[in-house]
Enzyme design. Structure first.
Site, PDB file in Angstrom:
ATOM      1  N   LYS A 184     -72.960 -55.639  -6.233  1.00  0.00           N
ATOM      2  CA  LYS A 184     -72.350 -54.359  -6.413  1.00  0.00           C
ATOM      3  C   LYS A 184     -73.432 -53.215  -6.516  1.00  0.00           C
ATOM      4  O   LYS A 184     -74.871 -53.776  -6.508  1.00  0.00           O
ATOM      5  CB  LYS A 184     -71.593 -54.340  -7.442  1.00  0.00           C
ATOM      6  CG  LYS A 184     -70.437 -55.391  -7.260  1.00  0.00           C
ATOM      7  CD  LYS A 184     -69.243 -54.929  -6.513  1.00  0.00           C
ATOM      8  CE  LYS A 184     -68.379 -56.290  -5.934  1.00  0.00           C
ATOM      9  NZ  LYS A 184     -67.247 -56.713  -6.877  1.00  0.00           N
TER      10      LYS A 184
HETATM   11  C1  LIG Z   1     -65.899 -57.883  -7.037  1.00  0.00           C
HETATM   12  C2  LIG Z   1     -64.774 -57.301  -7.077  1.00  0.00           C
HETATM   13  C3  LIG Z   1     -63.760 -57.569  -8.188  1.00  0.00           C
HETATM   14  C4  LIG Z   1     -64.283 -58.349  -9.336  1.00  0.00           C
HETATM   15  O1  LIG Z   1     -65.573 -57.931  -9.928  1.00  0.00           O
HETATM   16  P1  LIG Z   1     -66.299 -58.924 -10.923  1.00  0.00           P
HETATM   17  O2  LIG Z   1     -67.114 -57.873 -11.810  1.00  0.00           O
HETATM   18  O3  LIG Z   1     -66.982 -59.987 -10.169  1.00  0.00           O
HETATM   19  O4  LIG Z   1     -65.152 -59.505 -11.842  1.00  0.00           O
HETATM   20  C5  LIG Z   1     -62.631 -56.907  -8.346  1.00  0.00           C
HETATM   21  N1  LIG Z   1     -61.991 -56.042  -7.372  1.00  0.00           N
HETATM   22  C6  LIG Z   1     -62.820 -56.086  -6.158  1.00  0.00           C
HETATM   23  C7  LIG Z   1     -62.302 -54.882  -5.003  1.00  0.00           C
HETATM   24  C8  LIG Z   1     -64.190 -56.491  -6.002  1.00  0.00           C
HETATM   25  O5  LIG Z   1     -64.920 -56.329  -5.158  1.00  0.00           O
END
Ligand SMILES: *Cc1c(COP(=O)(O)O)cnc(C)c1O
Length: 388
Positions: A184
């Site tokens: 991210k």
């Molecule tokens: C990555 C993601 C999540 C989950 O994030 P984590 O921190 O890995 O639990 C939820 N929603 C979307 C749209 C994502 O891309």
């Protein structure tokens, strides 16, 4: 062709956070402590959010937001058909029923018209996902929510830098949940944060994230002296560690610089692919500050020399790693079996899922990396880069 494989989504991690992690390891306390509190303060300030509670992941945060907002058995929650599984799963974990709606073909965001149609007497909340970092039509969604007394939980996994007419994503609904997963825009390895303007919700999220223990539990690791804790609710184990926050408190200082770098890469891609037989991301449009998390191409099999899957294989063969965000929710067997969802009932999401490819967009990319991606994409789609 480049020699080294370009791993998709590899984060930019720099020396200050590396030193801070090492310091956390040498310190007496690597668990939840002062660095988590500092990271929460800094993110709350960046987002202009009254409260911010760090948790172990965005998935955990979405689950806690549902529980803290009182979403449970018998309730319906409206979610988009084009998203990651976590957006759906958190609703199920809270004991409620997800109700799937179609997305818009240009923005990949939840279609407010469809949301309006999906509202029933049991609807309790909406979870908009600011897809790829592009803000949802929050004006329409907020209007639907107000009219029907619904809560809004913004899935801000892609949307740290996102704004909608000056409103920062995650501060528009009742809760907003960020992700600091390894790919991210801001990375703590694993991690997430729940934003809210409501003191009670914030304190409930915090309590539920640490077993449902009363508040002093968070402070029992300090030198204020020993205090007994009380368990006041059946909670979860979703707290963030100082070890993770050590990364976050430095990453957040560069969040805008990284955004600028991704904007450069985005602009380069947009120019470089303008003449190719693919769809590029839609223009940003009015009131939009895009978070620039994913740069997605849609491969149109009728016009392109390769299918989407062959495109991925061909790029892989040129040492470029790419991603698919995402296969539509209703193609997955567990959702078909449990909720009876069928891909053909969500044709826009289905088609995006079949055509989409995400190109590397990390702030870590060098000029050479960006050139390599451009050359590879143009090579596979049949038109070499001008002069290359
Ligand atoms: C990555 C993601 C999540 C989950 O994030 P984590 O921190 O890995 O639990 C939820 N929603 C979307 C749209 C994502 O891309």
């Amino acid at each position: 062709m480049r020699n080294e494989y370009l791993v998709f989504g590899q984060p930019a991690i720099e020396e200050p956070e590396i030193a801070e992690v090492v310091a956390s390891l040498r310190a007496a306390w690597p668990g939840t402590g002062p660095k988590v509190a500092e990271f929460e303060r800094r993110m709350a300030a960046y987002k202009g959010s009254p409260y911010a509670v760090a948790v172990s992941s965005c998935t955990a945060g979405l689950h806690l937001a549902c529980v803290a907002l009182g979403i449970g058995p018998g309730d319906e929650v409206i979610v988009p058909a084009m998203t990651f599984a976590a957006t759906i799963n958190c609703v199920v974990h809270a004991g409620a029923t997800p109700v799937l709606v179609e997305v818009e073909p240009d923005t990949f965001n939840m279609d407010p018209q469809e949301v309006r149609r999906a509202v029933s007497g049991r609807t309790k909340a909406i979870i908009p996902v600011h897809f790829a970092g592009r803000p949802c039509d929050m004006e329409s969604l907020t209007a639907v929510a107000r009219k029907n007394g619904l809560k809004i939980i913004e899935d801000c996994a892609h949307a740290i830098e996102t704004e909608y007419y000056g409103w920062k994503a995650g501060t528009i609904g009742d809760c907003g949940v960020l992700s600091f997963y390894a790919t991210k825009n801001l990375v703590t390895g694993e991690g997430g944060m729940v934003l809210t303007g409501n003191a009670e919700i914030a304190s409930r999220v915090k309590m539920l994230a640490l077993h449902g223990m009363s508040h002093d539990a968070w402070r029992r690791f300090t030198d204020d002296g020993y205090k007994h804790y009380e368990v006041v609710e059946i909670g979860f184990k979703y707290n963030m560690m100082d070890l993770q926050a050590a990364l976050g408190i430095h990453q957040i200082e560069r969040v805008e610089a990284y955004w600028q770098r991704r904007l450069e890469i985005w602009t380069r891609y947009d120019a470089a692919f303008a003449d190719l037989p693919v769809s590029r991301p839609a223009p940003f449009g009015k009131g939009v500050r895009h978070g620039l998390h994913l740069y997605t191409l849609l491969i149109d099999e009728a016009h392109s020399p390769v299918s989407r899957d062959d495109f991925i294989v061909a790029l892989h063969g040129r040492n470029i790693g790419v991603g698919v965000h995402y296969r539509a929710i209703p193609v997955h067997p567990v959702y078909q079996e449990r909720f009876g969802w069928r891909p053909e009932d969500f044709p826009v999401s289905k088609e995006i899922g079949e055509r989409t490819v995400s190109l590397p967009l990390s702030a870590r990319l060098t000029e050479e990396d960006v050139e390599d991606v451009i050359d590879a994409v143009r090579g596979v789609l049949g038109r070499p880069a001008a002069g290359g």
